[in-house]
Design an enzyme around this catalytic site. Sequence first.
Site, PDB file in Angstrom:
ATOM      1  N   GLY A 103     134.982  78.743  32.145  1.00  0.00           N
ATOM      2  CA  GLY A 103     133.789  78.079  32.654  1.00  0.00           C
ATOM      3  C   GLY A 103     133.899  76.574  32.474  1.00  0.00           C
ATOM      4  O   GLY A 103     134.196  76.095  31.372  1.00  0.00           O
ATOM      5  N   ILE A 104     133.654  75.823  33.541  1.00  0.00           N
ATOM      6  CA  ILE A 104     133.796  74.373  33.483  1.00  0.00           C
ATOM      7  C   ILE A 104     132.852  73.765  32.451  1.00  0.00           C
ATOM      8  O   ILE A 104     133.148  72.718  31.856  1.00  0.00           O
ATOM      9  CB  ILE A 104     133.560  73.747  34.881  1.00  0.00           C
ATOM     10  CG1 ILE A 104     133.877  72.249  34.884  1.00  0.00           C
ATOM     11  CG2 ILE A 104     132.148  74.014  35.366  1.00  0.00           C
ATOM     12  CD1 ILE A 104     135.320  71.914  34.564  1.00  0.00           C
ATOM     13  N   ASP A 105     131.728  74.428  32.187  1.00  0.00           N
ATOM     14  CA  ASP A 105     130.778  73.907  31.205  1.00  0.00           C
ATOM     15  C   ASP A 105     131.382  73.856  29.811  1.00  0.00           C
ATOM     16  O   ASP A 105     131.100  72.941  29.033  1.00  0.00           O
ATOM     17  CB  ASP A 105     129.488  74.731  31.206  1.00  0.00           C
ATOM     18  CG  ASP A 105     129.719  76.224  31.008  1.00  0.00           C
ATOM     19  OD1 ASP A 105     130.825  76.715  31.325  1.00  0.00           O
ATOM     20  OD2 ASP A 105     128.781  76.914  30.555  1.00  0.00           O
ATOM     21  N   ARG A 106     132.237  74.815  29.485  1.00  0.00           N
ATOM     22  CA  ARG A 106     132.846  74.844  28.150  1.00  0.00           C
ATOM     23  C   ARG A 106     133.759  73.634  27.943  1.00  0.00           C
ATOM     24  O   ARG A 106     133.780  73.033  26.868  1.00  0.00           O
ATOM     25  CB  ARG A 106     133.623  76.152  27.949  1.00  0.00           C
ATOM     26  CG  ARG A 106     132.743  77.386  27.948  1.00  0.00           C
ATOM     27  CD  ARG A 106     133.569  78.665  27.893  1.00  0.00           C
ATOM     28  NE  ARG A 106     134.319  78.764  26.637  1.00  0.00           N
ATOM     29  CZ  ARG A 106     135.280  79.659  26.428  1.00  0.00           C
ATOM     30  NH1 ARG A 106     135.632  80.505  27.404  1.00  0.00           N
ATOM     31  NH2 ARG A 106     135.904  79.700  25.264  1.00  0.00           N
ATOM     32  N   ASP A 125     127.418  75.703  21.966  1.00  0.00           N
ATOM     33  CA  ASP A 125     126.469  75.624  23.080  1.00  0.00           C
ATOM     34  C   ASP A 125     125.636  76.897  23.043  1.00  0.00           C
ATOM     35  O   ASP A 125     126.084  77.972  23.446  1.00  0.00           O
ATOM     36  CB  ASP A 125     127.223  75.495  24.402  1.00  0.00           C
ATOM     37  CG  ASP A 125     126.293  75.183  25.573  1.00  0.00           C
ATOM     38  OD1 ASP A 125     125.058  75.289  25.404  1.00  0.00           O
ATOM     39  OD2 ASP A 125     126.793  74.846  26.659  1.00  0.00           O
ATOM     40  N   SER A 128     121.728  81.327  26.664  1.00  0.00           N
ATOM     41  CA  SER A 128     121.650  82.777  26.845  1.00  0.00           C
ATOM     42  C   SER A 128     122.928  83.446  26.356  1.00  0.00           C
ATOM     43  O   SER A 128     122.914  84.569  25.850  1.00  0.00           O
ATOM     44  CB  SER A 128     121.393  83.119  28.311  1.00  0.00           C
ATOM     45  OG  SER A 128     122.369  82.517  29.142  1.00  0.00           O
ATOM     46  N   THR A 180     111.861  96.502   6.719  1.00  0.00           N
ATOM     47  CA  THR A 180     112.457  96.637   8.050  1.00  0.00           C
ATOM     48  C   THR A 180     112.679  95.266   8.680  1.00  0.00           C
ATOM     49  O   THR A 180     113.703  95.026   9.326  1.00  0.00           O
ATOM     50  CB  THR A 180     111.565  97.507   8.951  1.00  0.00           C
ATOM     51  OG1 THR A 180     111.388  98.781   8.324  1.00  0.00           O
ATOM     52  CG2 THR A 180     112.195  97.712  10.319  1.00  0.00           C
TER      53      THR A 180
END
Length: 247
Positions: A103-106, A125, A128, A180
């Site tokens: 991915g170019i974002d990485r 980063d 999501s 819990t």
Amino acid sequence: MSKNDSSNSKKTLFLDIGNSSIKVAYWENGEWQKTKDSFKSVTYLISWLNNHIDLINNLIVASVRKDHFKLLQSQVTDLDIQSITIDNIDPEVLDYDTPKTLGIDRFLVCLGAYQRNKGNVVVVDAGSACTIDMMDENRIYRGGVIMPGLQSILNIFKQTAPELPDIEVEFPGRWPGKSTSESLQWGQVAFFIDGIESALNRFKQLNGEFDLFMTGGDAHKLSNLISEKSIQDEFLIFKGMKAFIDA
């Protein structure tokens, strides 16, 4: 940026089109600014761009969604659009076996961090998905980790075990969990943080010391949970985009 903008100069807009969000920023008077509008879909982005065409000079786009970029390109025809893709990156600076799937974002968030410190950098980063990537002092991208984002982990039981309680996003104070909620915190929040810190330790063992940067929607939460000192910067990808086109 709005139609009431007092600036007479048209702006170059930088677009970060991710899998689940779209961000738009511009460089003005020596600092980065985000548009006041939020973009929930590429169709809304296209409509917004066409409605603000008189204020825009050109678009610089980094997109991990080829379908979204093609739609943008086909419906915004009055602006010059420059796309930064992984094919534009010199293979010599990619220490990665499958660059076509990177991915170019990485790469760009690492480049943005590198421009600031010019040394070994690691970028978390936290969106999501959560990526943890390194660029070394020689500006070589060294690869990293892709893992589910914090919200994805917190939502994992919503459908399969709806009776389980919601939890506070904090590191549990005792081991083992005695309720819990505490048990879920160990299994979700602490599991997530331990995974990130394990990756950071592995980078340190392999490449030595580095400056840690945090970006993405959950960066602020993570910076308070991770023991490593970090620099938060919501504009990292845009800084990387600008550094790339200015080179």
